[in-house]
Write a protein that holds these residues in place. Structure first.
Motif, short mmCIF file in Angstrom:
data_model
loop_
_atom_site.label_atom_id
_atom_site.label_comp_id
_atom_site.label_asym_id
_atom_site.label_seq_id
_atom_site.Cartn_x
_atom_site.Cartn_y
_atom_site.Cartn_z
N VAL A 166 2.84 -8.13 -2.13
CA VAL A 166 2.27 -6.80 -1.94
C VAL A 166 2.97 -6.23 -0.71
CG1 VAL A 166 0.23 -5.46 -1.39
CG2 VAL A 166 0.08 -7.36 -3.00
N VAL A 167 3.59 -5.06 -0.88
CA VAL A 167 4.47 -4.49 0.14
C VAL A 167 4.01 -3.07 0.46
CG1 VAL A 167 6.41 -5.88 -0.65
CG2 VAL A 167 6.10 -3.58 -1.58
N SER A 168 4.46 -2.57 1.60
CA SER A 168 4.15 -1.18 1.95
C SER A 168 5.32 -0.56 2.69
CB SER A 168 2.87 -1.09 2.79
OG SER A 168 3.13 -1.48 4.13
N ALA A 169 5.36 0.77 2.66
CA ALA A 169 6.36 1.55 3.38
C ALA A 169 5.78 2.93 3.64
CB ALA A 169 7.66 1.64 2.58
N ARG A 170 6.43 3.67 4.53
CA ARG A 170 6.05 5.04 4.80
C ARG A 170 7.04 5.99 4.13
NH1 ARG A 170 0.89 5.83 6.83
NH2 ARG A 170 0.35 4.01 8.13
N GLN A 171 6.48 6.99 3.44
CA GLN A 171 7.34 8.00 2.84
C GLN A 171 8.22 8.65 3.90
OE1 GLN A 171 8.20 8.98 -0.06
NE2 GLN A 171 6.65 8.23 -1.50
N GLN A 172 9.48 8.82 3.55
CA GLN A 172 10.47 9.29 4.52
C GLN A 172 10.08 10.62 5.16
OE1 GLN A 172 14.39 10.11 2.89
NE2 GLN A 172 15.36 9.36 4.74
N HIS A 173 9.56 11.55 4.40
CA HIS A 173 9.28 12.89 4.92
C HIS A 173 7.80 13.09 5.25
CE1 HIS A 173 13.39 13.97 4.14
NE2 HIS A 173 13.27 13.67 2.85
N SER A 174 6.92 12.64 4.39
CA SER A 174 5.49 12.90 4.59
C SER A 174 4.81 11.87 5.49
CB SER A 174 4.77 12.93 3.25
OG SER A 174 4.74 11.64 2.65
N GLY A 175 5.39 10.68 5.61
CA GLY A 175 4.76 9.61 6.37
C GLY A 175 3.62 8.93 5.64
N GLN A 176 3.37 9.30 4.38
CA GLN A 176 2.29 8.71 3.60
C GLN A 176 2.55 7.23 3.34
OE1 GLN A 176 1.76 10.56 -0.21
NE2 GLN A 176 0.06 9.23 -0.82
N LEU A 177 1.50 6.42 3.41
CA LEU A 177 1.63 5.00 3.15
C LEU A 177 1.72 4.75 1.65
CD1 LEU A 177 1.52 2.10 4.45
CD2 LEU A 177 -0.92 2.11 3.88
N VAL A 178 2.72 3.97 1.25
CA VAL A 178 2.92 3.60 -0.15
C VAL A 178 2.76 2.08 -0.25
CG1 VAL A 178 4.50 3.59 -2.11
CG2 VAL A 178 4.49 5.53 -0.52
N VAL A 179 1.88 1.63 -1.13
CA VAL A 179 1.65 0.20 -1.33
C VAL A 179 2.03 -0.14 -2.78
CG1 VAL A 179 -0.06 -1.66 -1.34
CG2 VAL A 179 -0.21 0.18 0.35
N ALA A 180 2.73 -1.27 -2.95
CA ALA A 180 3.19 -1.66 -4.28
C ALA A 180 3.14 -3.17 -4.42
CB ALA A 180 4.62 -1.15 -4.53
N ALA A 181 3.18 -3.64 -5.66
CA ALA A 181 3.26 -5.07 -5.97
C ALA A 181 4.55 -5.32 -6.73
CB ALA A 181 2.06 -5.50 -6.80
N ILE A 182 5.40 -6.22 -6.21
CA ILE A 182 6.72 -6.44 -6.79
C ILE A 182 7.07 -7.93 -6.75
CG2 ILE A 182 7.57 -4.14 -6.22
CD1 ILE A 182 8.98 -5.35 -3.80
N ILE A 215 11.57 0.21 -6.49
CA ILE A 215 10.15 0.07 -6.81
C ILE A 215 9.85 1.01 -7.96
CG2 ILE A 215 7.80 0.13 -5.93
CD1 ILE A 215 9.52 -1.73 -4.28
N GLU A 216 9.45 0.46 -9.10
CA GLU A 216 9.09 1.31 -10.23
C GLU A 216 7.77 2.00 -9.96
OE1 GLU A 216 11.33 1.76 -12.41
OE2 GLU A 216 12.63 0.05 -11.93
N ASN A 217 7.62 3.18 -10.51
CA ASN A 217 6.39 3.94 -10.27
C ASN A 217 5.14 3.20 -10.75
OD1 ASN A 217 7.64 6.03 -8.96
ND2 ASN A 217 7.64 7.44 -10.70
N ASN A 218 5.28 2.39 -11.83
CA ASN A 218 4.11 1.67 -12.32
C ASN A 218 3.78 0.45 -11.48
OD1 ASN A 218 6.10 -0.13 -13.08
ND2 ASN A 218 5.76 0.06 -15.28
N GLU A 219 4.59 0.18 -10.46
CA GLU A 219 4.29 -0.91 -9.51
C GLU A 219 3.59 -0.38 -8.26
OE1 GLU A 219 8.03 -3.94 -10.43
OE2 GLU A 219 8.35 -2.20 -9.12
N VAL A 220 3.54 0.91 -8.09
CA VAL A 220 2.91 1.53 -6.94
C VAL A 220 1.41 1.63 -7.16
CG1 VAL A 220 2.74 3.61 -5.52
CG2 VAL A 220 4.97 2.84 -6.36
N LEU A 221 0.64 1.18 -6.17
CA LEU A 221 -0.82 1.20 -6.26
C LEU A 221 -1.30 2.55 -5.71
CD1 LEU A 221 -1.41 -2.42 -4.91
CD2 LEU A 221 -1.21 -1.69 -7.30
N ALA A 222 -1.29 3.55 -6.60
CA ALA A 222 -1.55 4.93 -6.17
C ALA A 222 -2.91 5.46 -6.59
CB ALA A 222 -0.45 5.85 -6.72
N ASN A 223 -3.58 4.77 -7.50
CA ASN A 223 -4.86 5.27 -8.01
C ASN A 223 -5.86 4.13 -8.11
OD1 ASN A 223 -6.88 6.77 -9.20
ND2 ASN A 223 -5.95 6.82 -11.22
N PRO A 224 -6.87 4.08 -7.23
CA PRO A 224 -7.21 5.07 -6.21
C PRO A 224 -6.34 5.02 -4.96
CG PRO A 224 -8.72 3.24 -6.06
CD PRO A 224 -7.85 2.97 -7.27
#
Length: 402
Positions: A166-182, A215-224
């Motif tokens: 389970v990994v995370s990063a900050r969006q380059q422009h918005s700074g939003q936290l992105v969490v994914a499983a890869i 990171i594929e979009n379906n690997e991103v834990l975006a909802n919720p």
């Protein structure tokens, strides 16, 4: 040095939560036999991880309909505590494996996490952590249909010898936290063997490098997504509860080692004028203090665990106030476990004596493990949260540490 695989006695696989605890006790006895030696060596507890793989305990918290054992979190944490008595590093990577499974469930959708849970039970996958939201060196770039992570993460417990991260990063422009499983083995991921701390020496809590990792979009834990609903905000509380159970397990293990040494190795102090150490009234007084402390923390920790189980059962109906109650139970248990554990791990030498400081025994590892682990986030801030609740009835604002 770590034991070769064939030197770990085979154990039957667990089939129910009750049998899981019995199996964990068997495995813990094996792990305890080499815990001091492996603490000195550091590195990866490969043989111990493989023994856990073979036991079926990686599916402990996974629902039975997905091939797991269907244990609730209080049952899972009792197994974590059992491992921590023997080897808190093994307990750490085992517990964080289950925390990652909970993370994808709390932050994602069933069509994401259910297949991951199912294949984990079928292929005995170990999950590792490269989330660490406080380390913002990893940057996410957005593309059409996928994203790209580049940078570094620290404190990545259990990443080495794992199949999923389970990994995370900050969006380059918005700074939003992105969490994914890869998958850990994905191109561009490099797990560094750079963990060399005074305690928790076999948790492989070093760093992970990401070099243009797709990171594929379906690997991103975006909802919720992370920390967006009261239910998703249970995830950091679950992490805090895991740490509390590890602290308690370390203290229980230190108590048992001290007790064995006092009864079988320690010599009575001359001024005590007794024939046996266990007749010394001051020694008995220390053990009385140890026992009161352990019993108190057990009660608080079990209450916190049961409140977590009840909160998870509420599902999406969980309210912010109900989540706040769980947070207060866990904070109280964590503060108590921290104080009691550090005191016991230090004071145990008062009841074992000078010979117990022999380096080969490595009895100091209990204090080192606790001291390393309890700095995960400052206990002073837990007391501040508890004070705000006690005085003005304010629940803590949900963060990754509260």
């Amino acid at each position: 040095m770590n034991l070769p695989h064939h030197l770990l006695a085979p154990s039957p696989s667990a089939s129910t939560p009750a049998s899981a605890l019995l199996l964990a006790q068997q495995l813990a006895a094996q792990f305890a036999a080499t815990a001091a030696e492996r603490d000195h060596a550091g590195g990866t507890p490969k043989a111990e991880r493989d023994a856990i793989r073979a036991s079926g305990l990686l599916g402990l918290s996974i629902a039975s309909e997905l091939g797991g054992l269907g244990a609730n979190w209080q049952q899972t944490l009792l197994v974590v505590r059992e491992f921590a008595k023997a080897d808190s590093s093994v307990a750490h990577v085992f517990a964080f494996h289950h925390l990652m499974l909970a993370t994808v469930e709390l932050f994602g959708q069933p069509e994401q996490w259910q297949p991951w849970h199912e294949i984990t039970t079928r292929q005995n996958w170990f999950w590792g952590n490269a989330l660490n939201p406080l380390d913002e060196r990893t940057v996410c770039k957005r593309f059409d249909g996928w994203q790209e992570f580049s940078g570094q993460k620290s404190f990545c417990s259990g990443a080495l010898d794992s199949q999923m991260l389970v990994v995370s990063a900050r969006q380059q422009h918005s700074g939003q936290l992105v969490v994914a499983a890869i998958p850990t083995g994905r191109s561009g991921i490099s797990v560094q063997q750079d963990w060399n701390n005074i305690g928790q020496r076999q948790t492989d809590s070093g760093s992970v490098n990401f070099e243009k990792v797709r990171i594929e979009n379906n690997e991103v834990l975006a909802n919720p997504g992370p920390l967006t609903t009261p239910r998703s905000c249970l995830r950091p509380l679950l992490a805090q509860l895991i740490l509390t159970n590890i602290y308690l397990g370390i203290a229980e293990g230190a108590f048992e080692e001290a007790r064995h040494y006092t009864l079988h190795e320690a010599r009575p102090w001359r001024a005590a004028q007794v024939d046996h150490t266990h007749e010394d009234p001051y020694i008995l007084g220390h053990y009385g203090e140890f026992w009161v402390g352990l019993e108190s923390v057990r009660a608080l920790t079990d209450r916190a665990g049961n409140s977590m189980v009840a909160a998870l059962a509420r599902g999406e109906a969980l309210t912010q106030e109900e989540r706040g109650e769980v947070a207060m139970h866990i904070a109280a248990a964590k503060v108590a476990a921290t104080r009691m554990g550090l005191n016991l791990a230090c004071q145990m030498f008062e009841v074992t004596g000078a010979r117990a400081t022999h380096a080969g025994l490595r009895l100091d590892r209990h204090w080192r493990n606790l001291r390393t682990h309890t700095l995960h986030d400052p206990v002073d801030y837990k007391l501040k949260e508890l004070g705000e609740w006690a005085l003005i009835r304010n629940y803590p604002t949900p963060t990754f540490y509260s």
